[in-house]
Design an enzyme around this catalytic site. Structure first.
Site, mmCIF file in Angstrom:
data_model
loop_
_atom_site.group_PDB
_atom_site.id
_atom_site.type_symbol
_atom_site.label_atom_id
_atom_site.label_comp_id
_atom_site.label_asym_id
_atom_site.label_seq_id
_atom_site.Cartn_x
_atom_site.Cartn_y
_atom_site.Cartn_z
ATOM 1 N N HIS A 184 0.827 -1.213 0.000
ATOM 2 C CA HIS A 184 0.000 0.000 0.000
ATOM 3 C C HIS A 184 0.858 1.258 0.000
ATOM 4 O O HIS A 184 0.499 2.260 -0.611
ATOM 5 C CB HIS A 184 -0.964 -0.009 1.189
ATOM 6 C CG HIS A 184 -2.184 -0.819 0.911
ATOM 7 N ND1 HIS A 184 -3.447 -0.277 0.855
ATOM 8 C CD2 HIS A 184 -2.340 -2.128 0.646
ATOM 9 C CE1 HIS A 184 -4.321 -1.232 0.571
ATOM 10 N NE2 HIS A 184 -3.679 -2.366 0.440
ATOM 11 N N HIS A 191 -1.335 -13.370 -1.021
ATOM 12 C CA HIS A 191 -2.646 -13.751 -0.484
ATOM 13 C C HIS A 191 -2.675 -15.203 0.002
ATOM 14 O O HIS A 191 -3.744 -15.729 0.296
ATOM 15 C CB HIS A 191 -3.759 -13.462 -1.504
ATOM 16 C CG HIS A 191 -4.062 -11.999 -1.631
ATOM 17 N ND1 HIS A 191 -4.948 -11.489 -2.546
ATOM 18 C CD2 HIS A 191 -3.591 -10.918 -0.942
ATOM 19 C CE1 HIS A 191 -4.992 -10.167 -2.418
ATOM 20 N NE2 HIS A 191 -4.178 -9.795 -1.461
HETATM 21 C C1 HEM Z 1 -3.687 -7.610 -7.030
HETATM 22 C C2 HEM Z 1 -4.398 -6.694 -6.406
HETATM 23 C C3 HEM Z 1 -4.743 -6.794 -4.955
HETATM 24 C C4 HEM Z 1 -5.984 -6.651 -4.415
HETATM 25 C C5 HEM Z 1 -7.263 -6.331 -5.172
HETATM 26 C C6 HEM Z 1 -5.858 -6.874 -2.996
HETATM 27 C C7 HEM Z 1 -6.912 -6.806 -2.097
HETATM 28 C C8 HEM Z 1 -6.845 -7.178 -0.776
HETATM 29 C C9 HEM Z 1 -7.949 -7.145 0.139
HETATM 30 C C10 HEM Z 1 -9.357 -6.665 -0.193
HETATM 31 C C11 HEM Z 1 -7.502 -7.623 1.328
HETATM 32 C C12 HEM Z 1 -8.318 -7.824 2.608
HETATM 33 C C13 HEM Z 1 -8.448 -6.531 3.340
HETATM 34 C C14 HEM Z 1 -9.277 -6.588 4.573
HETATM 35 O O1 HEM Z 1 -10.305 -7.256 4.614
HETATM 36 O O2 HEM Z 1 -8.915 -5.906 5.544
HETATM 37 C C15 HEM Z 1 -6.114 -7.959 1.167
HETATM 38 C C16 HEM Z 1 -5.309 -8.481 2.146
HETATM 39 C C17 HEM Z 1 -3.959 -8.687 2.004
HETATM 40 N N1 HEM Z 1 -3.203 -8.379 0.896
HETATM 41 FE FE1 HEM Z 1 -3.886 -7.826 -0.908
HETATM 42 N N2 HEM Z 1 -4.563 -7.148 -2.697
HETATM 43 C C18 HEM Z 1 -3.840 -7.105 -3.858
HETATM 44 C C19 HEM Z 1 -2.469 -7.270 -3.977
HETATM 45 C C20 HEM Z 1 -1.624 -7.506 -2.929
HETATM 46 C C21 HEM Z 1 -0.181 -7.454 -3.005
HETATM 47 C C22 HEM Z 1 0.617 -7.081 -4.246
HETATM 48 C C23 HEM Z 1 0.292 -7.773 -1.778
HETATM 49 C C24 HEM Z 1 1.700 -7.852 -1.290
HETATM 50 C C25 HEM Z 1 2.735 -8.200 -2.026
HETATM 51 C C26 HEM Z 1 -0.866 -8.050 -0.940
HETATM 52 C C27 HEM Z 1 -0.810 -8.485 0.358
HETATM 53 C C28 HEM Z 1 -1.911 -8.699 1.169
HETATM 54 C C29 HEM Z 1 -1.809 -9.299 2.496
HETATM 55 C C30 HEM Z 1 -0.556 -9.849 3.143
HETATM 56 C C31 HEM Z 1 -3.101 -9.277 3.030
HETATM 57 C C32 HEM Z 1 -3.536 -9.717 4.430
HETATM 58 C C33 HEM Z 1 -3.379 -8.528 5.345
HETATM 59 C C34 HEM Z 1 -3.598 -8.785 6.818
HETATM 60 O O3 HEM Z 1 -3.530 -9.921 7.270
HETATM 61 O O4 HEM Z 1 -3.809 -7.796 7.540
HETATM 62 N N3 HEM Z 1 -2.001 -7.857 -1.661
HETATM 63 N N4 HEM Z 1 -5.732 -7.656 -0.112
#
Ligand code: HEM
Ligand SMILES: *[C@@H]1O[C@H](CO)[C@@H](O)[C@H](O)[C@H]1NC(C)=O
Ligand SMILES: *[C@@H]1O[C@H](CO)[C@@H](O)[C@H](O)[C@H]1NC(C)=O
Ligand SMILES: *[C@@H]1O[C@H](CO)[C@@H](O)[C@H](O)[C@H]1NC(C)=O
Ligand SMILES: *[C@@H]1O[C@H](CO)[C@@H](O)[C@H](O)[C@H]1NC(C)=O
Length: 327
Positions: free
Chosen positions: A66, A190
């Site tokens: 982010h 993810h």
């Molecule tokens: C491709 C587009 C992406 C979308 C649309 C997306 C969307 C999301 C969403 C909606 C969540 C859940 C948020 C919540 O409910 O609080 C999430 C969680 C997460 N995303 Fe993504 N994401 C993307 C790419 C990425 C990338 C590039 C990374 C890191 C390299 C990443 C790492 C994570 C991680 C580690 C979580 C879990 C966070 C936690 O446990 O607090 N995401 N993402």
């Protein structure tokens, strides 16, 4: 973690990083003179934080994503509300891990005062989170400076949405200089972490016009489990795990196997199997953990080079939640 495998991976990640031009003027071992123990201090603090709360690795990896996608990797995501930043980015999306970043910053300040930027600390902490949760590591260049501003209105145009299809995801990543290969490799993050039901319920419950059926790409058995965990009209605030299939605290290529069985949470995940090119990358990543790790490492370095401030631009913050002018 197997030491010999890790050494091999380190080499491949370096090659990937050297081939990428996106890291601009960042340098490996950037703090070798000004703060030789900086990376060690970040690693120690990050390892300790994740050993005390296994879910923190996911939080730090996501914070880095982010940060880099909004105004570049300049620690803008870390700024709190203030007179000069009345509506900072962090008000737009609830992210976890801010306290962890402050703890890591304090550990770095204890070895050298005011020489290591919060943007670099976040990059190193994300790399070390991958090490702890995924068992592989790689070199991350440094030299980012901390930005002076943060505005929540920058979020919608820059952070991709979980309802996006592969074409729009490719555009979103392309706008940051990241390739489709990077998109698929980084989506493996993810395999980690938490989600709120609100992001998943549109796929579970038909809504006339928008979603006339339950998402047919979702595994029916998994959908049943998700429906009982996330009841309709329950507000969507409940927290569930990414990758409940194995372990949401382990970064791995299990994500790509989950894509194969329809057991992922977002449309933006499952859509990666809907296009011939990305579907091939998904199969490759599912088949070879080592190749995926190398691609993930290379893509993390590339992401860490997005629109960075360097040299005398910006500043090195005293604390990560505020600019040095205190405002
Ligand atoms: C491709 C587009 C992406 C979308 C649309 C997306 C969307 C999301 C969403 C909606 C969540 C859940 C948020 C919540 O409910 O609080 C999430 C969680 C997460 N995303 Fe993504 N994401 C993307 C790419 C990425 C990338 C590039 C990374 C890191 C390299 C990443 C790492 C994570 C991680 C580690 C979580 C879990 C966070 C936690 O446990 O607090 N995401 N993402
Ligand atoms: C990191 O941890 C190691 C092992 O506990 C310790 O020897 C070293 O002094 C620590 N380094 C820093 C910078 O805190
Ligand atoms: C911070 O960096 C400056 C410039 O490189 C250096 O002179 C100073 O010794 C560093 N401070 C510490 C505590 O390492
Ligand atoms: C995730 O797994 C745990 C334990 O295996 C289980 O109790 C929980 O209901 C699962 N959640 C979902 C959404 O499947
Ligand atoms: C749905 O998930 C189960 C459990 O992982 C798996 O055995 C099954 O093959 C999946 N169904 C489809 C259509 O992929």
């Amino acid at each position: 973690m197997a030491t010999s495998a890790c050494q091999g991976l380190l080499l491949m990640a370096l090659v990937a990083a050297v081939l990428s031009t996106a890291s601009g003027t960042l340098q490996y071992d950037f703090y070798s003179y000004s703060c030789p123990r900086a990376e060690e201090a970040v690693r120690n603090a990050t390892v300790k934080i994740i050993s005390e709360d296994r879910t923190m690795g996911a939080a730090l990896v996501r914070l880095f994503f982010h940060d880099c996608f909004v105004k570049g990797c300049d620690a803008s995501i870390l700024l709190d509300e203030s007179n000069s930043n009345p509506q900072p980015e962090k008000l737009a999306i609830p992210l976890r891990g801010y306290d962890a970043v402050n703890t890591i910053k304090a550990a770095v300040e204890a070895v050298c005062v005011r020489n290591v930027s919060c943007a670099d600390i976040l990059a190193y902490a994300a790399r070390d989170s991958a090490m702890v949760t995924g068992g592989f590591t790689f070199a991350m260049p440094g030299g980012r400076r901390d930005g002076l501003g943060s505005d929540l209105s920058d979020i919608p145009a820059n952070i991709p949405s979980p309802s996006m299809q592969v074409q729009d995801l490719t555009k979103s990543f392309g706008a940051k200089g990241l390739s489709t290969l990077d998109l698929v490799a980084l989506s493996g993050a993810h395999s980690l972490g938490q989600t709120h039901c609100s992001f998943v319920t549109p796929r579970l419950y038909p809504t006339p016009r928008l979603y006339p059926t339950v998402d047919p790409t979702l595994n029916a058995t998994y959908a049943g489990k998700l429906r009982s965990f996330c009841p309709q009209n329950s507000g969507g605030g409940k927290v569930l795990n990414n990758n409940n299939v194995t372990d949401p605290n382990v970064l791995s290529n299990q994500y790509y196997r989950n894509l194969g069985t329809g057991e992922v949470l977002f449309t933006s995940d499952q859509t990666l199997t809907s296009d011939a090119g990305t579907a091939k990358m998904v199969l490759d990543n599912a088949a070879s953990p080592v190749m995926w790790m190398a691609k993930f490492a290379g893509a993390m370095v590339k992401m860490g080079g997005i629109q960075v401030l360097t040299g005398t631009q910006g500043e090195v913050r005293k604390v990560c939640g505020a600019t040095n002018s205190g405002s």
